[in-house]
Design a protein around this motif. Structure first.
Motif, PDB file in Angstrom:
ATOM      1  N   MET A 171     -12.410  -9.435   1.710  1.00  0.00           N
ATOM      2  CA  MET A 171     -12.164  -8.087   2.229  1.00  0.00           C
ATOM      3  C   MET A 171     -10.670  -7.876   2.418  1.00  0.00           C
ATOM      4  O   MET A 171     -10.113  -6.830   2.035  1.00  0.00           O
ATOM      5  CB  MET A 171     -12.906  -7.873   3.550  1.00  0.00           C
ATOM      6  N   ARG A 172      -9.983  -8.865   2.978  1.00  0.00           N
ATOM      7  CA  ARG A 172      -8.537  -8.745   3.163  1.00  0.00           C
ATOM      8  C   ARG A 172      -7.827  -8.624   1.810  1.00  0.00           C
ATOM      9  O   ARG A 172      -6.902  -7.827   1.646  1.00  0.00           O
ATOM     10  CB  ARG A 172      -8.002  -9.951   3.942  1.00  0.00           C
ATOM     11  N   GLY A 173      -8.267  -9.440   0.845  1.00  0.00           N
ATOM     12  CA  GLY A 173      -7.650  -9.378  -0.475  1.00  0.00           C
ATOM     13  C   GLY A 173      -7.783  -8.008  -1.101  1.00  0.00           C
ATOM     14  O   GLY A 173      -6.829  -7.479  -1.694  1.00  0.00           O
ATOM     15  N   ALA A 174      -8.970  -7.412  -0.981  1.00  0.00           N
ATOM     16  CA  ALA A 174      -9.197  -6.089  -1.563  1.00  0.00           C
ATOM     17  C   ALA A 174      -8.388  -5.013  -0.842  1.00  0.00           C
ATOM     18  O   ALA A 174      -7.857  -4.088  -1.474  1.00  0.00           O
ATOM     19  CB  ALA A 174     -10.687  -5.750  -1.530  1.00  0.00           C
ATOM     20  N   LEU A 175      -8.276  -5.114   0.481  1.00  0.00           N
ATOM     21  CA  LEU A 175      -7.482  -4.150   1.238  1.00  0.00           C
ATOM     22  C   LEU A 175      -6.003  -4.263   0.880  1.00  0.00           C
ATOM     23  O   LEU A 175      -5.305  -3.254   0.727  1.00  0.00           O
ATOM     24  CB  LEU A 175      -7.689  -4.363   2.742  1.00  0.00           C
ATOM     25  N   ILE A 176      -5.529  -5.492   0.726  1.00  0.00           N
ATOM     26  CA  ILE A 176      -4.142  -5.708   0.305  1.00  0.00           C
ATOM     27  C   ILE A 176      -3.912  -5.087  -1.074  1.00  0.00           C
ATOM     28  O   ILE A 176      -2.929  -4.370  -1.302  1.00  0.00           O
ATOM     29  CB  ILE A 176      -3.821  -7.218   0.284  1.00  0.00           C
ATOM     30  N   GLY A 177      -4.839  -5.377  -1.991  1.00  0.00           N
ATOM     31  CA  GLY A 177      -4.711  -4.843  -3.347  1.00  0.00           C
ATOM     32  C   GLY A 177      -4.698  -3.332  -3.382  1.00  0.00           C
ATOM     33  O   GLY A 177      -3.942  -2.718  -4.151  1.00  0.00           O
ATOM     34  N   ALA A 178      -5.514  -2.700  -2.541  1.00  0.00           N
ATOM     35  CA  ALA A 178      -5.557  -1.237  -2.507  1.00  0.00           C
ATOM     36  C   ALA A 178      -4.231  -0.670  -2.002  1.00  0.00           C
ATOM     37  O   ALA A 178      -3.758   0.361  -2.498  1.00  0.00           O
ATOM     38  CB  ALA A 178      -6.706  -0.766  -1.633  1.00  0.00           C
ATOM     39  N   CYS A 179      -3.628  -1.330  -1.023  1.00  0.00           N
ATOM     40  CA  CYS A 179      -2.322  -0.886  -0.528  1.00  0.00           C
ATOM     41  C   CYS A 179      -1.259  -0.995  -1.617  1.00  0.00           C
ATOM     42  O   CYS A 179      -0.397  -0.119  -1.761  1.00  0.00           O
ATOM     43  CB  CYS A 179      -1.913  -1.708   0.695  1.00  0.00           C
ATOM     44  N   LEU A 180      -1.308  -2.083  -2.398  1.00  0.00           N
ATOM     45  CA  LEU A 180      -0.359  -2.247  -3.498  1.00  0.00           C
ATOM     46  C   LEU A 180      -0.592  -1.190  -4.577  1.00  0.00           C
ATOM     47  O   LEU A 180       0.356  -0.595  -5.106  1.00  0.00           O
ATOM     48  CB  LEU A 180      -0.498  -3.651  -4.093  1.00  0.00           C
ATOM     49  N   PHE A 181      -1.850  -0.924  -4.892  1.00  0.00           N
ATOM     50  CA  PHE A 181      -2.199   0.070  -5.901  1.00  0.00           C
ATOM     51  C   PHE A 181      -1.723   1.459  -5.498  1.00  0.00           C
ATOM     52  O   PHE A 181      -1.186   2.221  -6.324  1.00  0.00           O
ATOM     53  CB  PHE A 181      -3.716   0.054  -6.113  1.00  0.00           C
ATOM     54  N   GLU A 182      -1.896   1.809  -4.221  1.00  0.00           N
ATOM     55  CA  GLU A 182      -1.494   3.140  -3.744  1.00  0.00           C
ATOM     56  C   GLU A 182       0.012   3.262  -3.553  1.00  0.00           C
ATOM     57  O   GLU A 182       0.520   4.370  -3.362  1.00  0.00           O
ATOM     58  CB  GLU A 182      -2.210   3.462  -2.426  1.00  0.00           C
ATOM     59  N   GLY A 183       0.743   2.139  -3.597  1.00  0.00           N
ATOM     60  CA  GLY A 183       2.183   2.202  -3.378  1.00  0.00           C
ATOM     61  C   GLY A 183       2.572   2.247  -1.919  1.00  0.00           C
ATOM     62  O   GLY A 183       3.717   2.575  -1.583  1.00  0.00           O
ATOM     63  N   TRP A 184       1.635   1.916  -1.030  1.00  0.00           N
ATOM     64  CA  TRP A 184       1.944   1.894   0.395  1.00  0.00           C
ATOM     65  C   TRP A 184       2.721   0.634   0.772  1.00  0.00           C
ATOM     66  O   TRP A 184       3.281   0.558   1.854  1.00  0.00           O
ATOM     67  CB  TRP A 184       0.657   1.958   1.220  1.00  0.00           C
ATOM     68  N   ALA A 185       2.688  -0.351  -0.097  1.00  0.00           N
ATOM     69  CA  ALA A 185       3.417  -1.598   0.124  1.00  0.00           C
ATOM     70  C   ALA A 185       3.876  -2.130  -1.223  1.00  0.00           C
ATOM     71  O   ALA A 185       3.231  -1.896  -2.248  1.00  0.00           O
ATOM     72  CB  ALA A 185       2.517  -2.628   0.837  1.00  0.00           C
ATOM     73  N   ASP A 186       4.999  -2.848  -1.206  1.00  0.00           N
ATOM     74  CA  ASP A 186       5.533  -3.419  -2.443  1.00  0.00           C
ATOM     75  C   ASP A 186       5.145  -4.872  -2.630  1.00  0.00           C
ATOM     76  O   ASP A 186       5.207  -5.397  -3.741  1.00  0.00           O
ATOM     77  CB  ASP A 186       7.070  -3.309  -2.451  1.00  0.00           C
ATOM     78  N   THR A 187       4.756  -5.534  -1.552  1.00  0.00           N
ATOM     79  CA  THR A 187       4.357  -6.935  -1.618  1.00  0.00           C
ATOM     80  C   THR A 187       3.092  -7.150  -0.807  1.00  0.00           C
ATOM     81  O   THR A 187       2.750  -6.329   0.071  1.00  0.00           O
ATOM     82  CB  THR A 187       5.453  -7.857  -1.050  1.00  0.00           C
ATOM     83  N   ALA A 188       2.425  -8.257  -1.092  1.00  0.00           N
ATOM     84  CA  ALA A 188       1.213  -8.588  -0.334  1.00  0.00           C
ATOM     85  C   ALA A 188       1.536  -8.786   1.141  1.00  0.00           C
ATOM     86  O   ALA A 188       0.755  -8.401   2.026  1.00  0.00           O
ATOM     87  CB  ALA A 188       0.570  -9.849  -0.915  1.00  0.00           C
TER      88      ALA A 188
END
Length: 472
Positions: free
Chosen positions: A108-125
């Motif tokens: 679940m954490r991995g998917a949430l991290i990935g979604a943030c990266l996909f949306e551009g809300w974060a540049d790194t994990a």
């Protein structure tokens, strides 16, 4: 011992059940050994009695079942999540009952991290973890938005959604597009190849599918009947959860003519056709909202003991019932038992995760394993196990779904409408077949297997239904 010797000795009588039988034998001079055995039921006897004697129950369950069986499912659109789910810019949806970042499992954490990266809300994990831990990203279950998501089920505003409608009751349900197997977001992977695929799905796959769905509808062509595809799948060796080969092929056949006419570069159309053709689970994300439509039709029926949702977030398993509306009844998610990929083993698997158990709630998936004996090669067990599982599920359900016929059982309808009271009386928990995500964020899929809900979910639902009965 020979038959003669057996008949020459006094009979040994062992009795289990009500005392009247033992007392009658003792009155005739027989020696009786009583065994304190009871059926493997659970729950407070007073709660069981309250539900069993509820005068509303039979009619309420009949109403709930009728709504489930009548519901249809038509593909009416493909749109970004922000457009159809009223999704705020900084919110992510997830599978299962509500959960906070602090309690989220690895996938679940991995998917949430990935979604943030996909949306551009974060540049790194690391940055994604920080903003998630700080509560800067709101989390909410897919089910709270008439949506479902397989495995982690993480859905972000830019992801494109299947939009399905029930032509009978008018309800709508949504699901994101299936990424395929292996290292994918829904299994908690978030590497560069995962994010790149998600961007292609948002930039190419979603818009092309949207045009292929909308253009025929605008020309007066009837929408694709997804429920009919699901019914046909069961007669072609699929069970609608972990085996979707036939369903994906039928869907590709239905979409292909319209895809060929989409005003897009030939290279894009070719890539879309190749992606769908190489993804045997493409249909899963259509089958799930089809089941969601049917089960949502049964919400809010006072006195009904039918389960309308089974969902898991990787930490907890939650259920909802027709008689208690949107209330969640939760317990600790169990780890599936089954077959593993490569060198992975039981220690690598995360506890059960995903909204895809909505298929079993509807009566397909693990409940219809008899329709897809080849599924045992993917989730473990034997063909007799698959047949026995479906036969057992008839004992904990309220009806048979004539639209979902199982050929090997003489075209008997699939067992549909899990009854909390029957589950408690028999002690038999619903059977789910499922994929397994790696326990460590970023791992991806590690296997597939069989799992059941924790008994605690049904104990809590039983108590709540009994409380509602006494208050009525």
């Amino acid at each position: 011992m020979s038959l003669q010797e057996l008949l020459a000795t006094p009979p040994a009588i062992v009795a289990a059940g009500v005392d009247v039988f033992s007392d009658a034998l003792r009155a005739q001079g027989a020696e009786v050994h009583d065994v304190d055995w009871r059926p493997p039921a659970f729950g407070d006897p007073a709660d069981l009695a309250a539900l069993a004697l509820d005068a509303r129950r039979a009619a309420a369950n009949r109403t709930a079942v009728e709504r489930v069986l009548a519901a249809g499912s038509q593909l009416v659109d493909v749109q970004p999540a922000r457009a159809v789910l009223d999704l705020p810019d900084r919110m992510l949806l997830h599978a299962g009952p509500p959960i906070e970042w602090a309690d989220a499992s690895g996938p679940m954490r991995g998917a949430l991290i990935g979604a943030c990266l996909f949306e551009g809300w974060a540049d790194t994990a690391e940055e994604a973890e920080r903003i998630l831990a700080a509560g800067e990203i709101a989390l909410d279950p897919c089910h709270h938005h008439s949506a479902v998501g397989p495995m982690a089920g993480v859905t972000s505003p830019s992801m494109w959604m299947w939009c399905l409608q029930d032509p009978v009751g008018g309800g709508r349900a949504f699901c994101n597009l299936n990424e395929g197997l292996g290292k994918v977001l829904r299994y908690g992977a978030y590497g560069p190849e995962v994010i790149e695929r998600l961007h292609w799905m948002a930039d190419v796959l979603g818009p092309v599918l949207a045009a292929a769905v909308r253009t025929p509808l605008e020309a007066g062509v009837d929408p694709i009947d997804v429920k009919a595809i699901l019914a046909q799948m069961l007669q072609m060796g699929d069970e609608g959860h972990n085996r979707n080969r036939a369903g994906s092929a039928i869907t590709l056949r239905e979409l292909a003519p319209a895809l060929a006419e989409v005003d897009a570069p030939a290279k894009a159309i070719s890539a879309v056709l190749r992606f769908i053709g190489g993804n045997e689970h493409f249909f899963l994300n259509l089958g799930m909202p089809t089941a969601k439509l049917a089960m949502d039709a049964a919400r809010g029926v006072p006195g009904s003991t039918m389960v309308t949702v089974m969902a898991r977030n990787g930490t907890e398993f939650g259920i909802q019932t027709a008689g208690t509306g949107d209330r969640w009844f939760t317990g600790p998610a169990q780890t599936p038992v089954g077959l593993f990929l490569g060198d992975y083993g039981p220690d690598d698997a995360n506890p059960d995760i995903g909204d895809s158990a909505i298929t079993e709630t509807y009566g397909v998936g693990g409940f219809s394993m008899a329709a897809a004996p080849a599924i045992v090669r993917f989730v473990g067990g034997t063909v007799p196990d698959a047949l026995a599982t479906t036969e057992r599920m008839y004992q904990v359900t309220l009806a048979e779904n004539p639209a979902m016929a199982i050929p090997i059982l003489g075209f008997r309808g699939s067992p549909t409408g899990i009854d909390v009271l029957k589950v408690a009386r028999t002690g038999w928990l619903p059977q789910i077949n499922t994929g397994m995500a790696g326990a460590v964020a970023g791992t991806g899929q590690v296997g597939a297997g069989l799992v059941q809900p924790p008994q605690e979910c049904f104990e809590k639902a039983l108590a709540a239904l009994a409380e509602e009965t006494r208050a009525a």
